[in-house]
Design a protein around this motif. Sequence first.
Motif, PDB file in Angstrom:
ATOM      1  N   LEU A 374      45.603  49.777  38.200  1.00 42.41           N
ATOM      2  CA  LEU A 374      46.109  48.764  39.125  1.00 42.41           C
ATOM      3  C   LEU A 374      46.277  47.410  38.452  1.00 42.41           C
ATOM      4  O   LEU A 374      47.367  47.032  38.106  1.00 42.41           O
ATOM      5  CB  LEU A 374      45.241  48.686  40.377  1.00 42.41           C
ATOM      6  N   CYS A 375      45.195  46.641  38.273  1.00 39.91           N
ATOM      7  CA  CYS A 375      45.332  45.355  37.595  1.00 39.91           C
ATOM      8  C   CYS A 375      43.959  44.841  37.199  1.00 39.91           C
ATOM      9  O   CYS A 375      42.938  45.293  37.713  1.00 39.91           O
ATOM     10  CB  CYS A 375      46.039  44.327  38.486  1.00 39.91           C
ATOM     11  N   SER A 376      43.948  43.882  36.288  1.00 38.17           N
ATOM     12  CA  SER A 376      42.676  43.243  35.941  1.00 38.17           C
ATOM     13  C   SER A 376      42.306  42.251  37.038  1.00 38.17           C
ATOM     14  O   SER A 376      43.139  41.869  37.867  1.00 38.17           O
ATOM     15  CB  SER A 376      42.793  42.535  34.593  1.00 38.17           C
ATOM     16  N   THR A 377      41.042  41.812  37.026  1.00 40.17           N
ATOM     17  CA  THR A 377      40.572  40.901  38.063  1.00 40.17           C
ATOM     18  C   THR A 377      41.436  39.642  38.125  1.00 40.17           C
ATOM     19  O   THR A 377      41.770  39.049  37.095  1.00 40.17           O
ATOM     20  CB  THR A 377      39.101  40.510  37.818  1.00 40.17           C
ATOM     21  N   ILE A 378      41.797  39.244  39.317  1.00 42.08           N
ATOM     22  CA  ILE A 378      42.695  38.094  39.489  1.00 42.08           C
ATOM     23  C   ILE A 378      42.007  36.793  39.071  1.00 42.08           C
ATOM     24  O   ILE A 378      42.623  35.922  38.444  1.00 42.08           O
ATOM     25  CB  ILE A 378      43.196  37.996  40.941  1.00 42.08           C
ATOM     26  N   LEU A 379      40.728  36.639  39.370  1.00 43.94           N
ATOM     27  CA  LEU A 379      40.043  35.406  38.982  1.00 43.94           C
ATOM     28  C   LEU A 379      39.943  35.295  37.467  1.00 43.94           C
ATOM     29  O   LEU A 379      39.993  34.196  36.911  1.00 43.94           O
ATOM     30  CB  LEU A 379      38.650  35.337  39.629  1.00 43.94           C
ATOM     31  N   GLY A 380      39.816  36.427  36.779  1.00 36.61           N
ATOM     32  CA  GLY A 380      39.858  36.401  35.317  1.00 36.61           C
ATOM     33  C   GLY A 380      41.208  35.931  34.822  1.00 36.61           C
ATOM     34  O   GLY A 380      41.310  35.172  33.844  1.00 36.61           O
ATOM     35  N   GLN A 381      42.274  36.371  35.483  1.00 35.21           N
ATOM     36  CA  GLN A 381      43.621  35.912  35.123  1.00 35.21           C
ATOM     37  C   GLN A 381      43.765  34.407  35.364  1.00 35.21           C
ATOM     38  O   GLN A 381      44.401  33.697  34.581  1.00 35.21           O
ATOM     39  CB  GLN A 381      44.670  36.671  35.932  1.00 35.21           C
ATOM     40  N   VAL A 382      43.134  33.922  36.433  1.00 33.83           N
ATOM     41  CA  VAL A 382      43.198  32.487  36.746  1.00 33.83           C
ATOM     42  C   VAL A 382      42.523  31.675  35.640  1.00 33.83           C
ATOM     43  O   VAL A 382      43.046  30.642  35.190  1.00 33.83           O
ATOM     44  CB  VAL A 382      42.540  32.197  38.109  1.00 33.83           C
ATOM     45  N   VAL A 383      41.350  32.132  35.191  1.00 34.74           N
ATOM     46  CA  VAL A 383      40.653  31.420  34.116  1.00 34.74           C
ATOM     47  C   VAL A 383      41.520  31.399  32.858  1.00 34.74           C
ATOM     48  O   VAL A 383      41.635  30.377  32.179  1.00 34.74           O
ATOM     49  CB  VAL A 383      39.283  32.065  33.818  1.00 34.74           C
TER      50      VAL A 383
END
Length: 522
Positions: A374-383
């Motif tokens: 599916l996808c990697s964690t969105i908050l990790g992408q935000v960081v």
Amino acid sequence: MQSPQEFIASLLSIMNRLTSTVTSAVFSSSKSSVRRIAMSSSHAAHVLTLDNLNPAVKKMEYAVRGPLVIRAVNLEKELAQGAQKPFKSVIKANIGDAHAMGQKPITFIRQVLACVSCPSLMDSKTFPSDVIEHAKTILAGCGGQSTGAYSQSNGIDVIRQHVAEYIQRRDGGIKSNPDDILLSGGASESIRNVLKLFINRDAAKKTGVMVPIPQYPLYSATIEEFGLGQVSYFLEESKNWGLDEAELERSYQESLKEFDTKVIVVINPGNPTGQVLSRENIEQIIKFAHKHKLFVLADEVYQDNVYAEGSAFHSFKKVLIEMGEPYSKVELASFHSVSKGYMGECGMRGGYVELMNLDQDVYVEFKKMISAKLCSTILGQVVLDCVVNPPKPGEPSYDLWLEEKTAVLKSLKERATIVKDAYASLDGITSNPVQGAMYCFPAVKIPQKAIEKAKSLGQEPDFFYAMQLLESTGVCVVPGSGFGQRKGTYHFRTTILPQPALMKDMMERFSGFHNKFMKEYA
């Protein structure tokens, strides 16, 4: 059908049997010491047992979270329960976890995280205007404008665009395409995804993967788990852990007897060794990869962590492109992460891989494979977005961001020197300069008497040394045998991350232990 009383009696009987079979941790050797809890006195009740468990899982090891760390965690629990030890706390210098060692989060990153996690905060006028704009840009790229929605498997479009712009700035204007970038849960997930492409159980030989020794054990563990073949090439300790072209050639040629070697891994700046590769070394590796048609995996997660005078980070992509054809056509995967650098956001699990010169049909299959997650964690992408698209001069958050970033990197540079000098001042220990990354990898001359004692216990000598250190002082380091080292040499890896007061405490404990150990086993 059982009555309630019969059911409770049966349940109590099962619990009693389970309790009677629980085993304690046994640290018999650095190779096989794991905590095993026997869930039944017989394997007959289980479909999956140690006898039929995937043998690759049993063989893989990950030293930075191995038996020493398990023991360190248990010591912490014992201290919390009032146990009397020769120390009052455990210092876990085994892993590059900056925040666990007291580093404070970067304000800008956490403010953006707060706003994207709880958008109503943006109405409070608590945060600077650039933080709010940053958060709104990210949310506009999220499904339903919420970080609770899935992203595309390769990551949020606007963040991949920002990553591409960051790479282009870093590399002096060399173009980067967002379509070649995939976001992931830290660099580790991308590294494992790329290595997974080389699994071919129908081939006559396993795919060989060249890894530097000493190496970060993510590679040896993943290679074992995936049924690939580890091809070790030794770094030259006497040359500050530099690369020798003759050693690369020796390693490759010998590997062909057993493996179909297709991959070379390079960690720059180095983990656990803390060296920074010169541009000349990088060019040698690229030429070597071209000569033998090897896929290059460039682990560049410490690219912000360069401390030594005269050292500089050169990305593999930049060097490869500037070398021109045919070298610019070498297949390359380069990795970065939010876990290291000045940000140290290990727990947020943000990272990326940029792929170059990959066969387009293979790339389609690669994206299909990662879509299953599916996808990697969105908050990790935000960081990650905050790291690659930080505040700009003139924006409200810029001055504080720059002050915090500069302070972290300056402090790490100072600690790199302090740690190296402190270890090198002790009899029986030598250490190369820590040019970059977050680790020191000193060599220790373990006395013969201690070597014999370790062997009598079925332990590697440096594991024995590190375990004695832990039990005596509460300081947890990782033995060099967990990373690989030349036969007859012994090392340990320690981070440079403890804050100054804790660093002083750690070095005082270490010095006292080391001098006593050397005297006892002289």
